[in-house]
Scaffold this active site. Structure first.
Site, PDB file in Angstrom:
ATOM      1  N   GLY A  13       0.778  -1.241   0.000  1.00 25.10           N
ATOM      2  CA  GLY A  13       0.000   0.000   0.000  1.00 25.10           C
ATOM      3  C   GLY A  13       0.803   1.281   0.000  1.00 25.10           C
ATOM      4  O   GLY A  13       0.283   2.341   0.365  1.00 25.10           O
ATOM      5  N   SER A  14       2.062   1.235  -0.460  1.00 25.09           N
ATOM      6  CA  SER A  14       2.848   2.479  -0.438  1.00 25.09           C
ATOM      7  C   SER A  14       2.351   3.479  -1.483  1.00 25.09           C
ATOM      8  O   SER A  14       2.417   4.691  -1.266  1.00 25.09           O
ATOM      9  CB  SER A  14       4.347   2.200  -0.603  1.00 25.09           C
ATOM     10  OG  SER A  14       4.640   1.768  -1.906  1.00 25.09           O
ATOM     11  N   ASN A  15       1.857   2.990  -2.613  1.00 25.94           N
ATOM     12  CA  ASN A  15       1.292   3.919  -3.609  1.00 25.94           C
ATOM     13  C   ASN A  15      -0.002   4.548  -3.089  1.00 25.94           C
ATOM     14  O   ASN A  15      -0.249   5.743  -3.306  1.00 25.94           O
ATOM     15  CB  ASN A  15       1.055   3.199  -4.943  1.00 25.94           C
ATOM     16  CG  ASN A  15       2.327   3.093  -5.766  1.00 25.94           C
ATOM     17  OD1 ASN A  15       2.778   4.083  -6.338  1.00 25.94           O
ATOM     18  ND2 ASN A  15       2.929   1.917  -5.793  1.00 25.94           N
ATOM     19  N   ARG A  66     -14.111 -16.435 -10.886  1.00 27.76           N
ATOM     20  CA  ARG A  66     -13.508 -15.100 -10.942  1.00 27.76           C
ATOM     21  C   ARG A  66     -14.541 -14.061 -11.370  1.00 27.76           C
ATOM     22  O   ARG A  66     -14.542 -12.929 -10.892  1.00 27.76           O
ATOM     23  CB  ARG A  66     -12.335 -15.087 -11.922  1.00 27.76           C
ATOM     24  CG  ARG A  66     -11.534 -13.817 -11.785  1.00 27.76           C
ATOM     25  CD  ARG A  66     -10.315 -13.812 -12.635  1.00 27.76           C
ATOM     26  NE  ARG A  66     -10.656 -13.429 -13.988  1.00 27.76           N
ATOM     27  CZ  ARG A  66      -9.832 -13.580 -15.016  1.00 27.76           C
ATOM     28  NH1 ARG A  66      -8.671 -14.136 -14.845  1.00 27.76           N
ATOM     29  NH2 ARG A  66     -10.187 -13.194 -16.214  1.00 27.76           N
ATOM     30  N   MET A  91      -3.156  -7.153  -7.285  1.00 21.30           N
ATOM     31  CA  MET A  91      -2.405  -8.232  -7.917  1.00 21.30           C
ATOM     32  C   MET A  91      -3.269  -9.275  -8.626  1.00 21.30           C
ATOM     33  O   MET A  91      -2.744 -10.267  -9.115  1.00 21.30           O
ATOM     34  CB  MET A  91      -1.514  -8.925  -6.870  1.00 21.30           C
ATOM     35  CG  MET A  91      -0.491  -7.999  -6.235  1.00 21.30           C
ATOM     36  SD  MET A  91       0.499  -7.067  -7.458  1.00 21.30           S
ATOM     37  CE  MET A  91       1.592  -8.389  -7.999  1.00 21.30           C
ATOM     38  N   ASN A 108      -3.741   1.704 -14.043  1.00 21.04           N
ATOM     39  CA  ASN A 108      -2.892   0.798 -13.270  1.00 21.04           C
ATOM     40  C   ASN A 108      -1.481   1.362 -13.249  1.00 21.04           C
ATOM     41  O   ASN A 108      -1.046   1.978 -14.222  1.00 21.04           O
ATOM     42  CB  ASN A 108      -2.876  -0.583 -13.961  1.00 21.04           C
ATOM     43  CG  ASN A 108      -1.996  -1.591 -13.251  1.00 21.04           C
ATOM     44  OD1 ASN A 108      -2.073  -1.745 -12.022  1.00 21.04           O
ATOM     45  ND2 ASN A 108      -1.153  -2.293 -13.994  1.00 21.04           N
ATOM     46  N   SER A 137       5.328   2.601 -15.203  1.00 20.92           N
ATOM     47  CA  SER A 137       4.369   3.168 -16.160  1.00 20.92           C
ATOM     48  C   SER A 137       2.995   3.251 -15.513  1.00 20.92           C
ATOM     49  O   SER A 137       2.607   2.351 -14.764  1.00 20.92           O
ATOM     50  CB  SER A 137       4.235   2.258 -17.390  1.00 20.92           C
ATOM     51  OG  SER A 137       5.484   1.980 -17.978  1.00 20.92           O
ATOM     52  N   THR A 142      -6.814  -2.256 -20.187  1.00 19.10           N
ATOM     53  CA  THR A 142      -7.636  -2.879 -21.231  1.00 19.10           C
ATOM     54  C   THR A 142      -7.587  -4.385 -20.963  1.00 19.10           C
ATOM     55  O   THR A 142      -6.810  -4.838 -20.100  1.00 19.10           O
ATOM     56  CB  THR A 142      -7.075  -2.586 -22.639  1.00 19.10           C
ATOM     57  OG1 THR A 142      -5.798  -3.228 -22.757  1.00 19.10           O
ATOM     58  CG2 THR A 142      -6.937  -1.101 -22.919  1.00 19.10           C
ATOM     59  N   LEU A 145      -3.425  -7.826 -20.749  1.00 22.41           N
ATOM     60  CA  LEU A 145      -2.704  -7.631 -19.485  1.00 22.41           C
ATOM     61  C   LEU A 145      -1.489  -6.722 -19.639  1.00 22.41           C
ATOM     62  O   LEU A 145      -0.586  -7.014 -20.441  1.00 22.41           O
ATOM     63  CB  LEU A 145      -2.262  -8.988 -18.919  1.00 22.41           C
ATOM     64  CG  LEU A 145      -1.422  -8.905 -17.640  1.00 22.41           C
ATOM     65  CD1 LEU A 145      -2.259  -8.449 -16.452  1.00 22.41           C
ATOM     66  CD2 LEU A 145      -0.741 -10.216 -17.349  1.00 22.41           C
TER      67      LEU A 145
HETATM   68  C1  GRF Z   1       4.179  -1.472  -7.088  1.00 24.25           C
HETATM   69  O1  GRF Z   1       5.482  -1.764  -7.511  1.00 24.25           O
HETATM   70  C2  GRF Z   1       3.248  -1.328  -8.256  1.00 24.25           C
HETATM   71  O2  GRF Z   1       3.834  -0.766  -9.378  1.00 24.25           O
HETATM   72  C3  GRF Z   1       2.895  -2.774  -8.542  1.00 24.25           C
HETATM   73  O3  GRF Z   1       2.787  -3.371  -7.286  1.00 24.25           O
HETATM   74  C4  GRF Z   1       3.587  -2.661  -6.338  1.00 24.25           C
HETATM   75  C5  GRF Z   1       2.682  -2.219  -5.248  1.00 24.25           C
HETATM   76  O4  GRF Z   1       3.365  -1.582  -4.193  1.00 24.25           O
HETATM   77  N1  GRF Z   1       1.721  -2.870  -9.373  1.00 24.25           N
HETATM   78  P1  GRF Z   1       2.531  -0.869  -3.050  1.00 24.25           P
HETATM   79  O5  GRF Z   1       1.497  -1.893  -2.544  1.00 24.25           O
HETATM   80  O6  GRF Z   1       1.878   0.342  -3.614  1.00 24.25           O
HETATM   81  O7  GRF Z   1       3.530  -0.533  -1.982  1.00 24.25           O
END
Ligand code: GRF
Length: 218
Positions: A13-15, A66, A91, A108, A137, A142, A145
């Protein structure tokens, strides 16, 4: 325009935290209307709750297919009426039906310079390939993947002696401003998806925007 965001997460969850912080200090004109996670014990869930965000875990267990999991997840997301859905370390694959229904409203962040190194373990892939540059990026999702139109990228040098871990750390530090700046442009109404192409200020982008080291877009 202030942008209402739904954020999808699976892990650290850092983003997500970068978005919370950027909104908090007025850098990003947006509101997080919901955080959605497929794993109850993900640290991202704890971060979301500590930030006082509406947080919902929709775990795949308990759904036969799914398709059914996706439907429950996106019903929950739709109920919050987001302008934009951001996969920030989510993920799981999202099925074609949900993706198609939200074209242009689903983005994404992927840790590579797409179209290079799609899928998982991108940093290890980059080290093994011996490339001089790696990065991240932000792209529209879409059904293909990691193949949707790329909005913006941040480039990172691969240094001698890098392994997947050291490289991942360097890329992650650039992901956070990349995601914030890209969403800022979307919030400003400057970026849109038209006819399967990214437009900046109403004109198709020939190549993805590059987040320079000084962290400014054109
Ligand atoms: C990041 O590297 C993002 O680009 C990828 O998964 C990772 C997630 O990191 N899709 P975080 O959970 O946001 O720390």
């Amino acid at each position: 325009m202030s942008l209402d965001l739904a954020v999808l997460v699976s892990g650290r969850g850092s983003n997500l935290q970068a978005l919370v912080d950027a909104i908090g200090d007025g850098q990003l004109d947006a509101r997080i209307v919901g955080v959605f996670c497929d794993r109850a014990n993900a640290p991202a869930v704890e971060r979301a709750r500590s930030a006082g965000l509406a947080t919902q875990v929709v775990a795949p267990r308990g759904f036969a297919t799914r398709l059914e999991h996706d439907a429950a997840l996106f019903d929950a997301i739709d109920a919050r009426k987001p302008d934009l859905i951001v996969c920030a370390g989510y993920m799981r694959l999202i099925g074609e039906r949900e993706v198609q229904a939200r074209r242009g409203r689903l983005v994404n962040i992927h840790p590579s310079l797409l179209p290079a190194f799609k899928g998982l373990h991108t940093h290890a892939q980059a080290v093994a390939a011996g490339v001089a540059e790696h990065g991240a990026s932000v792209h529209y999702v879409t059904p293909d993947l990691d193949g949707g139109p790329v909005i913006a990228q941040a480039r990172v040098p691969v240094q001698p002696g890098d392994d997947a871990e050291t490289l991942a750390r360097r890329v992650l530090a650039r992901e956070h401003p990349l995601l914030v700046r890209t969403l800022q442009l979307i919030a400003q109404g400057r970026i849109a998806l038209r006819d399967e192409r990214v437009q900046l200020d109403g004109r198709p982008l020939a190549t993805p925007l590059q987040l320079a080291a000084n962290q400014r877009f054109p």
